[in-house]
Scaffold this motif. Sequence first.
Motif, PDB file in Angstrom:
ATOM      1  N   ALA B 400      -7.827  -6.086  -7.780  1.00 20.93           N
ATOM      2  CA  ALA B 400      -8.428  -4.782  -7.488  1.00 20.93           C
ATOM      3  C   ALA B 400      -7.375  -3.674  -7.486  1.00 20.93           C
ATOM      4  O   ALA B 400      -7.713  -2.502  -7.606  1.00 20.93           O
ATOM      5  N   VAL B 412     -16.173  -1.835 -10.449  1.00 24.82           N
ATOM      6  CA  VAL B 412     -16.269  -2.476  -9.129  1.00 24.82           C
ATOM      7  C   VAL B 412     -14.933  -2.496  -8.394  1.00 24.82           C
ATOM      8  O   VAL B 412     -14.866  -2.229  -7.187  1.00 24.82           O
ATOM      9  N   ASP B 413     -13.868  -2.809  -9.114  1.00 26.17           N
ATOM     10  CA  ASP B 413     -12.597  -3.074  -8.448  1.00 26.17           C
ATOM     11  C   ASP B 413     -12.027  -1.904  -7.641  1.00 26.17           C
ATOM     12  O   ASP B 413     -11.436  -2.127  -6.576  1.00 26.17           O
ATOM     13  N   PRO B 414     -12.157  -0.670  -8.105  1.00 19.91           N
ATOM     14  CA  PRO B 414     -11.538   0.413  -7.319  1.00 19.91           C
ATOM     15  C   PRO B 414     -11.982   0.460  -5.862  1.00 19.91           C
ATOM     16  O   PRO B 414     -11.203   0.840  -4.982  1.00 19.91           O
ATOM     17  N   GLN B 415     -13.213   0.029  -5.587  1.00 20.00           N
ATOM     18  CA  GLN B 415     -13.657   0.095  -4.183  1.00 20.00           C
ATOM     19  C   GLN B 415     -12.936  -0.931  -3.301  1.00 20.00           C
ATOM     20  O   GLN B 415     -12.987  -0.838  -2.078  1.00 20.00           O
ATOM     21  N   TYR B 416     -12.285  -1.888  -3.944  1.00 23.47           N
ATOM     22  CA  TYR B 416     -11.523  -2.881  -3.170  1.00 23.47           C
ATOM     23  C   TYR B 416     -10.006  -2.661  -3.273  1.00 23.47           C
ATOM     24  O   TYR B 416      -9.233  -3.483  -2.792  1.00 23.47           O
ATOM     25  N   ASP B 418      -7.974  -0.810  -1.864  1.00 26.21           N
ATOM     26  CA  ASP B 418      -7.207  -0.535  -0.644  1.00 26.21           C
ATOM     27  C   ASP B 418      -7.277  -1.675   0.383  1.00 26.21           C
ATOM     28  O   ASP B 418      -6.684  -1.580   1.454  1.00 26.21           O
TER      29      ASP B 418
END
Lengths: 276, 650
Positions: B400, B412-416, B418
């Motif tokens: 991510a 999807v990955d940007p929301q994870y 951090d």
Amino acid sequence: MEPLNRVLRAAVDAALSPLAPLPPIAAIAVVSLAVAVAMLLVVRRTSNQPAIAQVKRQIQASIFEIRLFNADIRALHSTIDVLRHNLTYLRLSLAPLPWVIVPMTLLVAHLQFYYGYEGFAPGQDAVFKVRIARNSLPPGGGRPRVGLEAPPGVQVQTPQVWIASEREAAWRIGFSAPGDYELRVTVDRQTVTKTVRVSGGIGRRSPGRYRAGLLSQVLYPAEPPMPPQGAVDAIEVSYPHRELKVLGRRVNWSTTFVGMALLFAWLLRSTLGVEL
Amino acid sequence: MTRRVVLALITLVFAAAAGCRGAVHPGKRVIVLGFDGLDYEITRALIEQGRLPNFKRLASTGGFAPLATTIPPQSPVAWSTFMTGLDPGRHGIFDFIHRNPQTMVPYLSTTSTAPSPRTITVGEWQFPLTSGSVESLRHGQPFWEVLEARGVETTIIRMPANFPPSGSATRELSGMGTPDLLGTYGTFSLYTSDPYAFGGLPLSGGTWYPVEVHDNVVRAQLHGPPNPFRTTGEAVTADFTLYVDTERPVAKLVVGGEERVLAVGDWTGWLPVDFDVRVPLQGLRGMARFYLKSVTPDLQLYVSPINIDPVTPALPVSSPAAYGAELAAATGRFYTQGMPEDTQALKQGVLSRAEFLAQARLAGDEVRRQYQHVLGGFNGGMLFYYFGNVDQVSHMLFRARDPLHPAYDPAVDPQYADVIDTLYAGLDRIVGDTLAALGGGDTLIVLSDHGFAPWRRKFHLNTWLKEEGFLTLANPAREDDPGFFGNVDWSRTRAYGVGLNGLYINVRGRERTGVVAPEERARVRDQIAARLLATIDPATRQPAVTKVYTREDVYTDAGYFDRAPDLVIGYARGTRASDESALGGIAKTVFADNMDPWSGDHCMDHETVPGVLLSSRRLRRLAPSLDKVAAAVLAEFGIEDFPARASAAR
């Protein structure tokens, strides 16, 4: 039955409230001591003490006879005597039973709700179940309209689960603050309430409130019964069972209570002049 | 008179010497926090961004440096080296997975279990006369033994590769390597009303069970280990019932005497599970967490691996035995399995990423709560406490934060992106709480066993060996091997790969089916090493392997070389041996994009994944590498002779 339970609840509350600050094991010790003394007095009053003393001596004499004449036919007679005297001893010892069985049953039933359950703590949750009376189910086996209202400090955390085979509506409730709460259950415009106690101390906790009936009143005296013709058979909340740690082992409060009461009775029998 | 004075002086000297060997620095407290997988570069970047104020405080007062990790940089190897101060050749743990050269079957490297050797058998029933045994395969003296011998109280919580607990610390709770009740590193269950789930195929790391919903009721069984009283090997079971409300997303679960109401998306706490062994007065207790995934259109109920219950443990998880129950009484039951984050469930698609993170958070919260309790009761001596949450979550969510990863999904990955940074911030709060509890003379040491790197490319080592002519298939028509070397012709195989970094030569006299003469071993080994270093990944056009070590180069032979690989492979950053290859599988191609959720790793060239070392004060003894940290901890207590010469020389 409920008037008697009401009196007993008040009496037990008054008697046990001074013990509330004590750890459960200490409070049970005090109650056991009091019960042991009371039982000894009842035994002294209601049993044939001279006869008990005599039959115990006869048992000892017969045992002595067996040891002395263990190679003789008399040993067989003595063995039969031991059995016979034991039965006599049992009969004499059970004489106080009719006097103690009812008060002891009522007392233990009440004590169970003091010492048998842990309190809920803020942050915990529990299952809240309502069993609907058979005659209050909608015709055709449909889902009855059951509502649950919780006061501030208690949250209804899930939708209701309806379990038709059990006639049961269940929720998960959570607790955010200590206190004594009353939850309102509504079924077909009838409303009944159920107490829930959120506190860590010793106090009366009622895991179930039931439709009026002799057996339910004897077994669950901690809360007044619900109307006999009402729409609800039972309301239950799942308090965790309390376990005491005694000599490194986890045991039920009643085992501790009975063990301590027997120990105190044995220790005090001479002081109170009771032949056991 | 003079004689008496001399005698008294001699007595005093001996008493003083005895005192020195007894309590060392009485009242001193040293806390060592083990943060598995804490990466140096990520930590440095987050300190610079101001997101780790307590780490920054440590860096300014004591120091912050990369910590050279072990070869290979795997947790069981690294933590074994940390606790003993020995290289793998001396402690005997070379990889997560070793192989039995007589059967060629891979096994978990840290622990072995054996059933009772003496039983009475009556038909299909057997009655053990003695208990079975659990043995740690790690050798060497752990550093806390030295402290205890000098009168320093030690508390060792969740030390990896310390199952069963050594028993030499004042208090111990076992960590990574502790199995679930089935004896695995964690086997989840999924109960579903979808008979076509997962294409009807079995899952890796878990089992799915089809169930039927009759009148909104599901009656099913939890499956435990084989019944120890039966010779037939049948598993013990425990019944449970789920009452489902099809109109609302909710259900009631009944397990033994416990009831829980679950809305979809809810987890239960730990519920005791009593398995029926069908022998009066005997039982087997475990515990599990349940998660209601869905009620409609299909019921899906996830059940965690059945853990050993710390209150009534079926296997030893603590020392003294009651310590686990004491911790459970203080902060609640907790995951006893060594690696609680259910990475397998995410890999298999049984849990979504959000569900996995919720599960990992539950596990992490337990550990944090327990740490607060242990820290509150820590009055003196040495406390080691391990946190594994960052490592396991980093494995699963590294992609991510890596847009170059082949499986990166920009939708999807940007929301994870951090998530890992947030976990680092959580560790920073733990450091802050610890610093607040420290006194003036106390020391806090923070270390990690290795760092992290993206895992973008899979390297099928056994396939490479096949293509290079070192490994031959028994059935060439079938180009692959599902695992455990089922399709390998050992009579024509000179080398094979097992574990995440290990390569073995098939040596005659050592391996049951060995073909390479012992005097040829070095030549074959060096030939393979040279070819590995020359291997270029066609996708990246970069070397796939940057280091290859012989065991003689990097390990001391202390009698455990029979289980050591002949070569330890340091894969290039971004490349790692495939899971298939680690268990003796063979794929059709040497390289593949890593499309698994398991997208970060550290089983690469050890120089590319250093750990970290921070301390609240300058340490008396430098510790530039993991094998020196225990000595530095002991030096804080004035002890300078660790590892003991005898142990180190073995």
